[in-house]
Design an enzyme around this catalytic site. Structure first.
Site, PDB file in Angstrom:
ATOM      1  N   GLN A 167       4.206  -1.989   1.028  1.00 44.04           N
ATOM      2  CA  GLN A 167       3.324  -1.497   2.100  1.00 44.04           C
ATOM      3  C   GLN A 167       2.985  -2.609   3.097  1.00 44.04           C
ATOM      4  O   GLN A 167       1.883  -2.641   3.645  1.00 44.04           O
ATOM      5  CB  GLN A 167       2.048  -0.884   1.503  1.00 44.04           C
ATOM      6  CG  GLN A 167       2.261   0.508   0.914  1.00 44.04           C
ATOM      7  CD  GLN A 167       2.748   1.518   1.949  1.00 44.04           C
ATOM      8  OE1 GLN A 167       2.461   1.414   3.138  1.00 44.04           O
ATOM      9  NE2 GLN A 167       3.509   2.511   1.507  1.00 44.04           N
ATOM     10  N   SER A 168       3.935  -3.489   3.353  1.00 42.85           N
ATOM     11  CA  SER A 168       3.675  -4.599   4.262  1.00 42.85           C
ATOM     12  C   SER A 168       3.376  -4.120   5.688  1.00 42.85           C
ATOM     13  O   SER A 168       4.191  -3.435   6.308  1.00 42.85           O
ATOM     14  CB  SER A 168       4.904  -5.517   4.282  1.00 42.85           C
ATOM     15  OG  SER A 168       4.825  -6.416   5.372  1.00 42.85           O
ATOM     16  N   ASN A 169       2.198  -4.493   6.181  1.00 43.28           N
ATOM     17  CA  ASN A 169       1.836  -4.195   7.572  1.00 43.28           C
ATOM     18  C   ASN A 169       2.668  -5.062   8.510  1.00 43.28           C
ATOM     19  O   ASN A 169       3.000  -4.667   9.616  1.00 43.28           O
ATOM     20  CB  ASN A 169       0.357  -4.489   7.816  1.00 43.28           C
ATOM     21  CG  ASN A 169      -0.549  -3.610   6.994  1.00 43.28           C
ATOM     22  OD1 ASN A 169      -0.425  -2.389   7.035  1.00 43.28           O
ATOM     23  ND2 ASN A 169      -1.455  -4.204   6.236  1.00 43.28           N
TER      24      ASN A 169
END
Ligand SMILES: *Cc1c(COP(=O)(O)O)cnc(C)c1O
Length: 324
Positions: A69-71
């Site tokens: 879920q890397s922004n």
């Protein structure tokens, strides 16, 4: 250093009247979650510098890495799509059943997503992708995790200039700045520009993964490189790198019931949404520390909301089932 203009800047500063009153402090929120939609959050400020550097070097493909879920990966995918660049993302973690939140956005924004298991080597994958791109005549540009190097961190040095202009306009001095710390670049940029101004503010970072000692080391390394790049003499001592590691909870991207309940209470009572991975932990930490009386000497506290709303999506099911 060159800079692109991609983010919606300046981001607004809002006073949290009721919460501040409840806590007995002057509390403000800087909405870096409003830097954009696809590109929202703190990473776009860094990418304005990293991608400017890539273009200057004649590169046509951005490569970076992060968690599921890397922004940061999602923001990189969005900037690449906007500028017509290629984008390869190395995403490490347990492969989920659903492509939700940021992971979906990466796909929607046309990035090539290379999923690797926690055991696989990120470096080997990176080398393989670079070789592949080169053999096809492309010129890749490597952005480190979180764009947290001396180039990317300039985005938050520039944010201090932006805050200074807002202070002058509003006639308020934010003597205490609070942010979440994940890979250290945001903190390093803020500290660097603040130091250049004569260390007018205290900058408090709340760690969301590593220990305070590790972060002081990481941040110091980034700072040394920033001084070097600017041709400035580095200080003998890097004083007042203030990192609190007491609110990591059960670990990176993991949430306790208490943390989730705090986020929901805040959104319900004050009308803004924190994210579970970064801002939720940091804001919870800040409020807890204020309640313990640790921010007594702060006249005006500015919490920078660094975004992360899309990282929230994959927790919705859990949240709904827990009926928090
Ligand atoms: C990456 C990130 C941070 C932390 O910034 P670093 O520069 O990596 O320390 C904070 N908040 C959000 C929402 C992020 O995505």
């Amino acid at each position: 250093m060159e800079r692109l203009q991609i983010a919606n800047l300046p981001t607004p500063i809002q006073k949290l009247d009721r919460l501040g009153e409840e806590l007995g402090v002057n509390l403000y929120l800087k909405r870096d979650d409003f830097t954009g939609m696809e590109i929202s959050g703190n990473k776009v400020r860094k990418l304005e510098f990293s991608v400017a550097d890539a273009l200057q070097q004649g590169c046509d493909t951005l490569i970076t890495a992060g968690g599921i879920q890397s922004n940061h990966c999602r923001a990189t995918a969005a900037v690449a799509a906007k500028l017509g660049l290629g984008c390869d993302l190395i995403i490490r973690g347990e492969i989920p059943n659903h492509f939700e939140g940021n992971l979906f956005m990466n796909k929607a924004l046309g990035a090539r997503v290379h999923l690797i298991s926690p055991e696989e080597s990120r470096e080997e994958k990176m080398d393989e992708i670079v070789e592949n791109l080169k053999s096809q005549g492309h010129k890749p540009y490597l952005i480190p995790v979180g764009a947290s190097n001396a180039v990317g961190s300039l985005g938050y040095a520039a944010a201090i200039e932006e805050i200074t202009e807002q202070e002058n306009k509003l006639g308020i001095h934010y003597d205490t700045v609070v942010i979440a710390v994940g890979s250290g670049g945001t903190y390093a940029g803020l500290w660097y520009a603040n130091q250049k101004q004569g260390a007018k503010r205290k900058i408090h970072g709340f760690a969301v993964d590593n220990s305070a000692d590790t972060f002081v080391e990481t941040i110091t390394e980034i700072l040394k490189e920033m001084y070097l790049n600017d041709g400035l003499a580095a200080p003998e001592e890097y004083k007042d790198i203030l990192i609190n590691d007491q609110y990591i909870g059960t670990g990176y991207a993991k949430s306790t019931h208490e943390e989730l309940a705090f986020i929901m209470k805040t959104s319900r009572e004050h009308g803004f949404l924190l994210d579970p991975v970064y801002t939720g932990k940091a804001f919870y930490g800040m409020v807890s520390e204020i309640q313990k009386g640790h921010f007594k000497d702060a006249n005006n506290i500015l919490f920078i909301h660094t975004g992360g709303i899309l990282g929230w999506t994959h927790k919705q099911r859990e949240m709904a089932l827990k009926s928090i």
